[in-house]
Motif scaffolding. Structure first.
Motif, PDB file in Angstrom:
ATOM      1  N   LEU A  71       0.618  -1.234  -0.171  1.00  0.00           N
ATOM      2  CA  LEU A  71      -0.189   0.073   0.065  1.00  0.00           C
ATOM      3  C   LEU A  71       0.733   1.320  -0.097  1.00  0.00           C
ATOM      4  CD1 LEU A  71      -2.564   1.709   0.452  1.00  0.00           C
ATOM      5  CD2 LEU A  71      -2.220   1.356   2.785  1.00  0.00           C
ATOM      6  N   LEU A  72       0.502   2.308  -0.883  1.00  0.00           N
ATOM      7  CA  LEU A  72       0.907   3.652  -0.828  1.00  0.00           C
ATOM      8  C   LEU A  72      -0.190   4.513  -0.735  1.00  0.00           C
ATOM      9  CD1 LEU A  72       4.184   3.475  -3.573  1.00  0.00           C
ATOM     10  CD2 LEU A  72       4.194   3.407  -0.960  1.00  0.00           C
ATOM     11  N   PRO A  73      -0.410   5.019   0.218  1.00  0.00           N
ATOM     12  CA  PRO A  73      -1.723   5.960   0.451  1.00  0.00           C
ATOM     13  C   PRO A  73      -1.227   7.393   0.092  1.00  0.00           C
ATOM     14  CG  PRO A  73      -0.664   5.568   2.624  1.00  0.00           C
ATOM     15  CD  PRO A  73       0.090   4.672   1.642  1.00  0.00           C
ATOM     16  N   PHE A  74      -2.086   8.093  -0.734  1.00  0.00           N
ATOM     17  CA  PHE A  74      -2.099   9.638  -1.118  1.00  0.00           C
ATOM     18  C   PHE A  74      -3.418  10.105  -0.785  1.00  0.00           C
ATOM     19  CE2 PHE A  74       0.903   7.251  -3.732  1.00  0.00           C
ATOM     20  CZ  PHE A  74       1.812   8.038  -3.947  1.00  0.00           C
ATOM     21  N   TYR A  75      -3.134  11.162  -0.080  1.00  0.00           N
ATOM     22  CA  TYR A  75      -4.522  11.636   0.669  1.00  0.00           C
ATOM     23  C   TYR A  75      -4.578  13.350  -0.084  1.00  0.00           C
ATOM     24  CZ  TYR A  75      -7.497  14.003   4.113  1.00  0.00           C
ATOM     25  OH  TYR A  75      -8.382  14.883   4.636  1.00  0.00           O
ATOM     26  N   ILE A  76      -5.861  13.376  -0.524  1.00  0.00           N
ATOM     27  CA  ILE A  76      -6.320  14.728  -0.991  1.00  0.00           C
ATOM     28  C   ILE A  76      -6.995  15.687  -0.008  1.00  0.00           C
ATOM     29  CG2 ILE A  76      -7.221  16.254  -2.798  1.00  0.00           C
ATOM     30  CD1 ILE A  76      -6.621  14.027  -4.735  1.00  0.00           C
ATOM     31  N   GLN A  77      -6.486  16.782   0.534  1.00  0.00           N
ATOM     32  CA  GLN A  77      -7.169  17.516   1.555  1.00  0.00           C
ATOM     33  C   GLN A  77      -8.278  18.195   0.944  1.00  0.00           C
ATOM     34  OE1 GLN A  77      -3.511  19.466   3.042  1.00  0.00           O
ATOM     35  NE2 GLN A  77      -4.698  19.267   4.954  1.00  0.00           N
ATOM     36  N   LYS A  78      -9.347  18.742   1.742  1.00  0.00           N
ATOM     37  CA  LYS A  78     -10.553  19.560   1.359  1.00  0.00           C
ATOM     38  C   LYS A  78     -10.183  20.629   0.438  1.00  0.00           C
ATOM     39  CE  LYS A  78     -13.806  17.590   4.471  1.00  0.00           C
ATOM     40  NZ  LYS A  78     -14.745  18.001   5.769  1.00  0.00           N
ATOM     41  N   ASN A  79      -8.912  21.365   0.849  1.00  0.00           N
ATOM     42  CA  ASN A  79      -8.262  22.539  -0.070  1.00  0.00           C
ATOM     43  C   ASN A  79      -7.848  22.290  -1.225  1.00  0.00           C
ATOM     44  OD1 ASN A  79      -5.955  21.443   0.815  1.00  0.00           O
ATOM     45  ND2 ASN A  79      -5.215  23.494   2.285  1.00  0.00           N
ATOM     46  N   GLY A  80      -7.692  20.811  -1.783  1.00  0.00           N
ATOM     47  CA  GLY A  80      -6.843  20.482  -2.867  1.00  0.00           C
ATOM     48  C   GLY A  80      -5.341  19.913  -2.715  1.00  0.00           C
ATOM     49  N   LYS A  81      -4.836  20.093  -1.673  1.00  0.00           N
ATOM     50  CA  LYS A  81      -3.396  19.783  -1.489  1.00  0.00           C
ATOM     51  C   LYS A  81      -3.399  18.144  -1.570  1.00  0.00           C
ATOM     52  CE  LYS A  81      -1.638  23.697   0.874  1.00  0.00           C
ATOM     53  NZ  LYS A  81      -1.105  24.269   2.417  1.00  0.00           N
ATOM     54  N   TRP A  82      -2.183  17.478  -2.250  1.00  0.00           N
ATOM     55  CA  TRP A  82      -2.067  16.093  -2.206  1.00  0.00           C
ATOM     56  C   TRP A  82      -0.769  15.851  -1.057  1.00  0.00           C
ATOM     57  CZ3 TRP A  82      -2.406  12.621  -7.055  1.00  0.00           C
ATOM     58  CH2 TRP A  82      -3.373  13.063  -7.801  1.00  0.00           C
ATOM     59  N   LEU A  83      -1.298  14.958  -0.267  1.00  0.00           N
ATOM     60  CA  LEU A  83      -0.179  14.422   0.721  1.00  0.00           C
ATOM     61  C   LEU A  83       0.112  13.180   0.456  1.00  0.00           C
ATOM     62  CD1 LEU A  83      -2.106  16.076   3.987  1.00  0.00           C
ATOM     63  CD2 LEU A  83      -0.108  17.196   2.245  1.00  0.00           C
ATOM     64  N   ALA A  84       1.456  12.872   0.537  1.00  0.00           N
ATOM     65  CA  ALA A  84       2.049  11.617   0.849  1.00  0.00           C
ATOM     66  C   ALA A  84       2.712  11.233   2.041  1.00  0.00           C
ATOM     67  CB  ALA A  84       2.915  11.320  -0.620  1.00  0.00           C
ATOM     68  N   GLY A  85       3.149  10.015   2.166  1.00  0.00           N
ATOM     69  CA  GLY A  85       4.195   9.783   3.360  1.00  0.00           C
ATOM     70  C   GLY A  85       3.210   9.456   4.560  1.00  0.00           C
ATOM     71  N   GLN A  86       3.565  10.134   5.552  1.00  0.00           N
ATOM     72  CA  GLN A  86       2.980   9.739   7.228  1.00  0.00           C
ATOM     73  C   GLN A  86       1.488  10.416   7.207  1.00  0.00           C
ATOM     74  OE1 GLN A  86       5.739  11.341  10.109  1.00  0.00           O
ATOM     75  NE2 GLN A  86       7.038   9.480   9.822  1.00  0.00           N
ATOM     76  N   ALA A  87       1.329  11.541   6.580  1.00  0.00           N
ATOM     77  CA  ALA A  87       0.058  12.132   6.673  1.00  0.00           C
ATOM     78  C   ALA A  87      -0.972  11.210   6.276  1.00  0.00           C
ATOM     79  CB  ALA A  87       0.030  13.527   5.806  1.00  0.00           C
ATOM     80  N   PRO A  88      -1.148  10.592   5.022  1.00  0.00           N
ATOM     81  CA  PRO A  88      -2.265   9.482   4.582  1.00  0.00           C
ATOM     82  C   PRO A  88      -2.395   8.819   5.527  1.00  0.00           C
ATOM     83  CG  PRO A  88      -0.759  10.284   2.860  1.00  0.00           C
ATOM     84  CD  PRO A  88      -0.032  10.736   4.085  1.00  0.00           C
ATOM     85  N   GLN A  89      -1.240   8.009   5.927  1.00  0.00           N
ATOM     86  CA  GLN A  89      -1.200   7.016   7.282  1.00  0.00           C
ATOM     87  C   GLN A  89      -1.832   7.249   8.401  1.00  0.00           C
ATOM     88  OE1 GLN A  89      -0.666   4.060   6.721  1.00  0.00           O
ATOM     89  NE2 GLN A  89       0.670   3.572   5.144  1.00  0.00           N
ATOM     90  N   LYS A  90      -1.885   8.564   8.764  1.00  0.00           N
ATOM     91  CA  LYS A  90      -2.361   9.211   9.783  1.00  0.00           C
ATOM     92  C   LYS A  90      -3.900   9.079   9.780  1.00  0.00           C
ATOM     93  CE  LYS A  90      -2.227  13.264  12.973  1.00  0.00           C
ATOM     94  NZ  LYS A  90      -1.420  14.612  13.278  1.00  0.00           N
ATOM     95  N   VAL A  91      -4.338   9.870   8.597  1.00  0.00           N
ATOM     96  CA  VAL A  91      -5.754   9.737   8.255  1.00  0.00           C
ATOM     97  C   VAL A  91      -6.435   8.647   8.179  1.00  0.00           C
ATOM     98  CG1 VAL A  91      -7.485  10.531   6.458  1.00  0.00           C
ATOM     99  CG2 VAL A  91      -5.378  11.837   6.677  1.00  0.00           C
TER     100      VAL A  91
END
Length: 367
Positions: A42-62
């Protein structure tokens, strides 16, 4: 054996952000099961509500917390990429993790996720991804275009009137004529819907001219394309479809609820709606629903997965197609996975098959 790196893309800018997180949690869990852990990473990528894409620890945290990441929790170390609306004069930056992904699993519900926009990005990246491409996603999102495709395929459906924002707002003299047309064509009650929001957002059931005018005005504030549909007295059936050019249909399920109609609150509030799987309908009706579901899937050029919704009028025996959802809710308890669970495909196996269908479609897309 080298593991395939699966980029699970979730969150997004639509009103279904939180639903997307729940779906991503379920997919992450499925990838970690014994039958998938030796094949996928798994490689998670998270898009915040303001449009920013996050990788690394942030998606895991979510994924661990199951709630959106606050902007204050964002950091330069986690910032992966910005969408065009946030670019301004800054360069578009791509994280190193993007290049590592072998296959993408976008699970972005609603606008800017299942409407063909992200699918276009992944297509430009020449990357395999789960689900429909640009055409199938766009047709599946826009209720007016979808119904045009259904009509061309000969699928029986509910009577409707298609409008746009300009017709409702630009000329007050035209508006009464619109109301007359809707009353003559559909009558009351009828449903007013934004054409592109999905998940029952902005839908109103109206019973009079004053309610119609209010609902049309609100729908026009949410979307530039609006559809008004006749009400149907019937049971609500759903069927899941899986595959690419030779898709198969699941058993048929039924949704029951006590609210006036299946609105957003009913859909996402626990205990407000119930499912019956398989639906208690005659075998010939179940077969008709399954055949129509596959026809609808092919009509919009869907791929991978879709849930198709129907109305069954017991009094007349008619089955009417309502809509197709090319990226339905995907938690382990959502209708789509439950339909396949009752058809003999477990949730982890369903995730595995969807990834394999994505790779298959990508390998044959240019042939």
């Amino acid at each position: 054996m080298t593991k395939l790196k699966v980029g699970v893309l979730f969150g997004g800018r639509s009103g279904e952000h939180e639903v997307s997180i729940k779906s991503a949690q379920a997919i992450a869990k499925a990838l970690s099961t014994s039958q998938n852990a030796d094949k996928y990473e798994l490689l998670p990528f998270y898009i915040q509500k303001n449009g920013k894409w996050l990788a690394g620890q942030a998606p895991q945290k979510v994924l661990e917390a199951g709630v959106p990441l606050l902007e204050a929790e964002d950091s330069a170390a986690n910032l992966a990429v910005k969408t065009t609306s946030n670019i301004q004069n800054s360069p578009w930056q791509s994280p190193s993790q993007v290049a590592e992904v072998d296959v993408w699993f976008p699970i972005l519900h609603g606008p800017n996720g299942e409407d063909g926009t992200v699918q276009g990005l992944l297509t430009l990246m020449q990357a395999p991804f789960v689900g429909s491409g640009v055409l199938g996603s766009a047709l599946g999102m826009d209720k007016i275009a979808m119904k045009t495709a259904f009509a061309q395929a000969g699928l029986a459906q509910v009577e409707y009137v298609a409008l746009n924002r300009a017709q409702i707002w630009s000329n007050p003299c035209i508006f009464p004529k619109i109301g007359d047309r809707i009353e003559e064509t559909l009558g009351y009650p009828c449903f007013v819907k934004p054409a592109n929001l999905g998940s029952s957002v902005g839908i109103a059931k109206v019973r009079s001219r004053s309610e119609l005018e209010t609902a049309l005005d609100r729908a026009a504030s949410l979307d530039r394309r609006i559809i008004v549909e006749a009400a149907v007295v019937g049971r609500e059936l759903e069927c899941a479809v899986l595959g690419n050019d030779n898709p198969k249909a699941s058993v048929v399920g039924e949704i029951t609820y006590n609210s006036d109609f299946y609105d957003y609150e009913t859909k996402y509030t626990q205990g407000k709606a119930n499912w019956v799987i398989p639906a208690k309908v005659p075998e010939e009706i179940a077969q008709q629903v399954q055949e129509m579901a596959v026809t609808a899937f092919l009509a919009v050029d869907a791929a991978g997965l879709a849930r198709v919704d129907f109305f069954y009028e017991e009094a007349t025996g008619r089955v009417l197609i309502n809509e197709i959802n090319t990226l339905p809710g995907f938690t382990a308890t959502s209708m789509y996975p439950q339909l396949w669970e009752n058809s003999g495909i477990s949730f982890p196996e369903l995730v595995n098959q969807l990834i394999q269908f994505a790779l298959e479609r990508h390998s044959t897309s240019n042939q």
